[in-house]
Design an enzyme around this catalytic site. Structure first.
Site, PDB file in Angstrom:
ATOM      1  N   ASP A   9     -47.685 -55.272  89.969  1.00 29.62           N
ATOM      2  CA  ASP A   9     -48.424 -54.076  89.362  1.00 29.62           C
ATOM      3  C   ASP A   9     -49.070 -54.664  87.777  1.00 29.62           C
ATOM      4  O   ASP A   9     -48.413 -55.629  87.340  1.00 29.62           O
ATOM      5  CB  ASP A   9     -47.780 -52.751  89.568  1.00 29.62           C
ATOM      6  CG  ASP A   9     -46.389 -52.857  89.108  1.00 29.62           C
ATOM      7  OD1 ASP A   9     -46.044 -53.788  88.795  1.00 29.62           O
ATOM      8  OD2 ASP A   9     -45.590 -51.737  89.646  1.00 29.62           O
ATOM      9  N   ASN A  21     -37.539 -42.087  91.881  1.00 28.37           N
ATOM     10  CA  ASN A  21     -37.947 -41.231  92.951  1.00 28.37           C
ATOM     11  C   ASN A  21     -38.172 -41.972  94.360  1.00 28.37           C
ATOM     12  O   ASN A  21     -39.132 -41.564  94.911  1.00 28.37           O
ATOM     13  CB  ASN A  21     -39.329 -40.585  92.340  1.00 28.37           C
ATOM     14  CG  ASN A  21     -40.320 -41.607  91.988  1.00 28.37           C
ATOM     15  OD1 ASN A  21     -40.198 -42.963  92.157  1.00 28.37           O
ATOM     16  ND2 ASN A  21     -41.565 -40.980  91.462  1.00 28.37           N
ATOM     17  N   HIS A  58     -40.036 -44.917  94.295  1.00 28.62           N
ATOM     18  CA  HIS A  58     -41.348 -45.524  94.222  1.00 28.62           C
ATOM     19  C   HIS A  58     -41.035 -46.925  94.073  1.00 28.62           C
ATOM     20  O   HIS A  58     -40.005 -47.752  93.837  1.00 28.62           O
ATOM     21  CB  HIS A  58     -42.336 -45.287  92.924  1.00 28.62           C
ATOM     22  CG  HIS A  58     -41.677 -45.750  91.634  1.00 28.62           C
ATOM     23  ND1 HIS A  58     -41.778 -44.691  90.479  1.00 28.62           N
ATOM     24  CD2 HIS A  58     -41.130 -47.078  91.146  1.00 28.62           C
ATOM     25  CE1 HIS A  58     -41.247 -45.828  89.608  1.00 28.62           C
ATOM     26  NE2 HIS A  58     -40.894 -46.769  90.062  1.00 28.62           N
ATOM     27  N   GLU A  99     -46.261 -44.255  94.180  1.00 34.40           N
ATOM     28  CA  GLU A  99     -45.557 -43.086  93.875  1.00 34.40           C
ATOM     29  C   GLU A  99     -45.407 -42.149  95.267  1.00 34.40           C
ATOM     30  O   GLU A  99     -46.147 -42.515  95.983  1.00 34.40           O
ATOM     31  CB  GLU A  99     -46.196 -42.292  92.865  1.00 34.40           C
ATOM     32  CG  GLU A  99     -46.265 -43.001  91.604  1.00 34.40           C
ATOM     33  CD  GLU A  99     -44.993 -43.219  90.908  1.00 34.40           C
ATOM     34  OE1 GLU A  99     -43.843 -42.582  91.310  1.00 34.40           O
ATOM     35  OE2 GLU A  99     -44.907 -43.887  89.732  1.00 34.40           O
TER      36      GLU A  99
HETATM   37  C1  F6R Z   1     -42.117 -53.015  88.477  1.00 32.69           C
HETATM   38  C2  F6R Z   1     -42.441 -51.796  89.365  1.00 32.69           C
HETATM   39  C3  F6R Z   1     -41.414 -50.774  89.416  1.00 32.69           C
HETATM   40  C4  F6R Z   1     -39.892 -50.887  89.208  1.00 32.69           C
HETATM   41  C5  F6R Z   1     -39.339 -49.909  89.200  1.00 32.69           C
HETATM   42  C6  F6R Z   1     -37.710 -49.856  88.760  1.00 32.69           C
HETATM   43  O1  F6R Z   1     -43.111 -54.075  88.584  1.00 32.69           O
HETATM   44  O2  F6R Z   1     -43.063 -52.108  89.943  1.00 32.69           O
HETATM   45  O3  F6R Z   1     -41.528 -50.277  90.730  1.00 32.69           O
HETATM   46  O4  F6R Z   1     -39.451 -51.900  89.981  1.00 32.69           O
HETATM   47  O5  F6R Z   1     -39.689 -48.799  88.450  1.00 32.69           O
HETATM   48  O6  F6R Z   1     -37.866 -50.138  87.530  1.00 32.69           O
HETATM   49  P1  F6R Z   1     -36.104 -50.622  86.871  1.00 32.69           P
HETATM   50  O7  F6R Z   1     -35.915 -51.700  87.487  1.00 32.69           O
HETATM   51  O8  F6R Z   1     -36.681 -50.611  85.470  1.00 32.69           O
HETATM   52  O9  F6R Z   1     -35.272 -49.568  87.351  1.00 32.69           O
END
Ligand code: F6R
Length: 242
Positions: free
Chosen positions: A67, A136, A138, A143
């Protein structure tokens, strides 16, 4: 699903890096799907360390990131392109032209997403997709919602995501309102999936995502339908799975 536990963040990162290394050694021209966020940083550090020791060669590796914020250029230190350059690409012998991140500067969402889907297809799909897990549930910027979005699409960031991200920007107005993300279908088409999780605050969502019902309300739960998923976590994040 295979589950591997490291005692702590470092141990978890080392195990995840081992799995990625094995992939690169077995298939030097593999396509790696990559993620940003805080969880994979230790994994990237470990890969860089092994590269510096001469144990890993990235010269034929292709990467496709999950992303990117819409509206941010790769020079912006909040962009995911900047993150990847800083934590991995600038530190190893990968060719930058073999590293793909959605084009945040493409204002035409349809075009940006189509181009990204075409890149994934042109690369022959993803051999191993690395994923972090949001609180959550995702994955990428997919989401919770009423349906699984399939391919690369543009998402409106939720109020809570904007709120959570504003600490990285000077003003709240600077926080991007939209992002481009790979969809659930693109992720599910990866041949192998590697999920990394760390910290007690992830324990509940890890349990829900991997043992609860498969539902778009918990996007990561769809991974239960994939036949080659490896979950690597530290003791705290896996505490409710043990
Ligand atoms: C990152 C992404 C997000 C993260 C997720 C967990 O490219 O797409 O989905 O993997 O928000 O983030 P952390 O590792 O910071 O807890």
């Amino acid at each position: 699903m295979k589950i591997y536990m490291g005692e702590d963040y470092k141990g978890m990162s080392r195990k995840a890096a081992n799995i990625i290394s094995a992939q690169i050694i077995l298939k030097p021209d593999c396509v790696l799907g990559l993620a940003t966020g805080s969880t994979p940083i230790g994994t990237y550090d470990q890969l860089v360390n092994w590269y510096e020791k001469g144990d890993l060669d990235f010269s034929k590796v292709v990467t496709i990131n999950l992303d990117e914020y819409k509206g941010l250029s790769g020079d912006n230190d909040q962009s995911y392109r900047y993150f990847m350059n800083k934590h991995l690409f600038d530190r190893i012998n990968i060719y930058k032209e073999n590293t793909y991140v959605p084009n945040g500067l493409e204002a035409d969402s349809k075009k940006a997403c189509q181009e990204y889907n075409d890149i994934i297809t042109k690369c022959g799909g993803i051999d191993m997709q690395l994923l972090g897990l949001g609180h959550n549930g995702h994955i990428g910027f997919n989401e919770p919602g009423g349906a699984f979005e399939k391919e690369t699409h543009c998402v409106n960031l939720t109020k809570s995501t904007i709120e959570a991200n504003k600490r990285f920007f000077e003003k709240e107005e600077d926080v991007p309102r939209q992002a481009y993300t790979m969809g659930i279908k693109s992720i599910m088409q990866a041949k192998k999936i590697l999920v990394v999780v760390s910290g007690e605050d992830k324990a509940d969502i890890v349990k829900e995502a991997f043992t609860g019902p498969v539902t778009p309300e918990v996007p990561a739960s769809v991974l239960q339908l994939h036949n080659d998923v490896t979950l690597v976590g530290d003791r705290a994040a896996l505490s409710k799975m043990l």
